[in-house]
Scaffold this active site. Structure first.
Site, PDB file in Angstrom:
ATOM      1  N   LYS A 259      20.511  39.821  41.181  1.00  0.00           N
ATOM      2  CA  LYS A 259      21.552  39.918  41.697  1.00  0.00           C
ATOM      3  C   LYS A 259      22.042  41.094  42.104  1.00  0.00           C
ATOM      4  O   LYS A 259      21.844  42.086  41.517  1.00  0.00           O
ATOM      5  CB  LYS A 259      22.819  39.236  41.228  1.00  0.00           C
ATOM      6  CG  LYS A 259      23.559  38.247  41.999  1.00  0.00           C
ATOM      7  CD  LYS A 259      24.597  37.500  41.331  1.00  0.00           C
ATOM      8  CE  LYS A 259      25.211  37.712  39.935  1.00  0.00           C
ATOM      9  NZ  LYS A 259      26.377  37.718  39.560  1.00  0.00           N
TER      10      LYS A 259
ATOM     11  N   ARG B  93      20.796  49.616  22.287  1.00  0.00           N
ATOM     12  CA  ARG B  93      21.576  50.675  22.445  1.00  0.00           C
ATOM     13  C   ARG B  93      22.855  50.429  21.424  1.00  0.00           C
ATOM     14  O   ARG B  93      23.300  51.345  20.657  1.00  0.00           O
ATOM     15  CB  ARG B  93      22.689  50.379  23.854  1.00  0.00           C
ATOM     16  CG  ARG B  93      21.646  51.028  24.885  1.00  0.00           C
ATOM     17  CD  ARG B  93      22.305  50.519  26.254  1.00  0.00           C
ATOM     18  NE  ARG B  93      21.909  49.295  26.192  1.00  0.00           N
ATOM     19  CZ  ARG B  93      21.878  48.553  27.450  1.00  0.00           C
ATOM     20  NH1 ARG B  93      22.231  49.227  28.598  1.00  0.00           N
ATOM     21  NH2 ARG B  93      21.520  47.360  27.710  1.00  0.00           N
TER      22      ARG B  93
ATOM     23  N   SER C  59      22.030  50.792  33.431  1.00  0.00           N
ATOM     24  CA  SER C  59      21.894  50.934  34.942  1.00  0.00           C
ATOM     25  C   SER C  59      22.824  50.500  35.806  1.00  0.00           C
ATOM     26  O   SER C  59      23.183  50.944  36.640  1.00  0.00           O
ATOM     27  CB  SER C  59      20.493  50.281  35.375  1.00  0.00           C
ATOM     28  OG  SER C  59      19.370  50.671  34.573  1.00  0.00           O
TER      29      SER C  59
HETATM   30  P1  ADP Z   1      16.673  44.183  31.659  1.00  0.00           P
HETATM   31  O1  ADP Z   1      17.197  43.584  32.943  1.00  0.00           O
HETATM   32  O2  ADP Z   1      15.409  43.466  31.282  1.00  0.00           O
HETATM   33  O3  ADP Z   1      17.650  44.207  30.645  1.00  0.00           O
HETATM   34  P2  ADP Z   1      16.904  46.934  32.058  1.00  0.00           P
HETATM   35  O4  ADP Z   1      16.129  47.970  32.759  1.00  0.00           O
HETATM   36  O5  ADP Z   1      18.446  46.722  31.805  1.00  0.00           O
HETATM   37  O6  ADP Z   1      16.119  45.357  32.149  1.00  0.00           O
HETATM   38  O7  ADP Z   1      16.686  47.380  30.318  1.00  0.00           O
HETATM   39  C1  ADP Z   1      15.209  47.367  29.989  1.00  0.00           C
HETATM   40  C2  ADP Z   1      15.248  47.653  28.340  1.00  0.00           C
HETATM   41  O8  ADP Z   1      15.732  49.007  28.231  1.00  0.00           O
HETATM   42  C3  ADP Z   1      16.123  46.716  27.640  1.00  0.00           C
HETATM   43  O9  ADP Z   1      15.481  46.411  26.367  1.00  0.00           O
HETATM   44  C4  ADP Z   1      17.573  47.457  27.472  1.00  0.00           C
HETATM   45  O10 ADP Z   1      17.925  46.872  26.428  1.00  0.00           O
HETATM   46  C5  ADP Z   1      16.855  48.779  27.241  1.00  0.00           C
HETATM   47  N1  ADP Z   1      17.999  49.718  27.758  1.00  0.00           N
HETATM   48  C6  ADP Z   1      18.545  49.741  28.869  1.00  0.00           C
HETATM   49  N2  ADP Z   1      19.435  50.939  28.805  1.00  0.00           N
HETATM   50  C7  ADP Z   1      19.305  51.746  27.746  1.00  0.00           C
HETATM   51  C8  ADP Z   1      19.591  52.808  27.061  1.00  0.00           C
HETATM   52  N3  ADP Z   1      20.659  53.352  27.558  1.00  0.00           N
HETATM   53  N4  ADP Z   1      19.086  53.025  26.017  1.00  0.00           N
HETATM   54  C9  ADP Z   1      18.026  52.391  25.258  1.00  0.00           C
HETATM   55  N5  ADP Z   1      17.667  51.210  25.938  1.00  0.00           N
HETATM   56  C10 ADP Z   1      18.094  50.747  27.047  1.00  0.00           C
END
Ligand code: ADP
Length: 180
Positions: A45, A96, A133
């Protein structure tokens, strides 16, 4: 006896990649022989960047930082099917905080139940424990300073993306998302 190289995939939306993701990646490359950053193509989304743009930004970072054994590609469909196609030994995910654990635990258990693949978790540095993100998109849409939280090339792309929008337009587009 020589051990078999260990290949990990790091699946996620990476919309966009943050210093938190990169912190996890830099820790992971000390543990695995090969790491494939796998950008999910499934339509999320209100995505801000296309899968191609997200891959391109990550490619630039890999090149600039000369990350050995790290590659990036996008994938469609189920993560476990992609992992099997890549002959990955493990799925890597970042943590996190305790809040991440519940969802990640369910995901890892499901992936192990359906495909027998293990998930390895790496905790990010405390300084990125609040970086997501989603927040990056929101703050960028309002013109906030994000230089400590994202790489330079991502910062530039975000500035380009939002420069033609008014703040309220930007926040509408970037906001109201769940996850990452
Ligand atoms: P998704 O939609 O699969 O969660 P993300 O891009 O948000 O994709 O995250 C990919 C991975 O990175 C997930 O395991 C998420 O928990 C981890 N992640 C996201 N932000 C952070 C961060 N600031 N520090 C560590 N891991 C992170």
């Amino acid at each position: 006896m020589r051990r078999k190289p260990v290949r990990a995939i790091f699946p996620g939306s990476f919309d966009p990649i943050t210093n938190g993701h990169l912190d996890v990646i830099s820790r992971a490359i000390k543990l695995f022989d090969e790491l494939v950053i796998a950008v999910g193509r499934s339509p999320v989304k209100n995505q801000l960047f296309t899968p191609e743009e997200r891959v391109q930004m990550i490619e630039e970072i890999i090149r600039q930082r000369r990350m050995k054994g790290v590659s990036v590609e996008s994938f469609d469909g189920l993560t476990v099917e992609y992992a099997a196609k890549k002959k990955a030994d493990v799925i890597l995910r970042g943590l996190r905080s305790l809040t991440d654990v519940q969802y990640e635990f369910q995901l890892a258990m499901t992936n192990r139940a359906v495909a027998g693949i293990e998930t390895v978790f790496i905790m990010t540095s405390e300084q990125y424990g609040f970086t997501s993100s989603t927040l990056i998109r929101e703050v960028a849409s309002l013109g906030g300073n994000l230089s400590n939280l994202i790489p330079e090339n991502v910062y530039e792309r975000l500035q380009q993306r939002f420069k033609k929008r008014t703040p309220s337009e930007g926040s509408r587009k970037a906001g109201s998302q769940t996850g990452g």
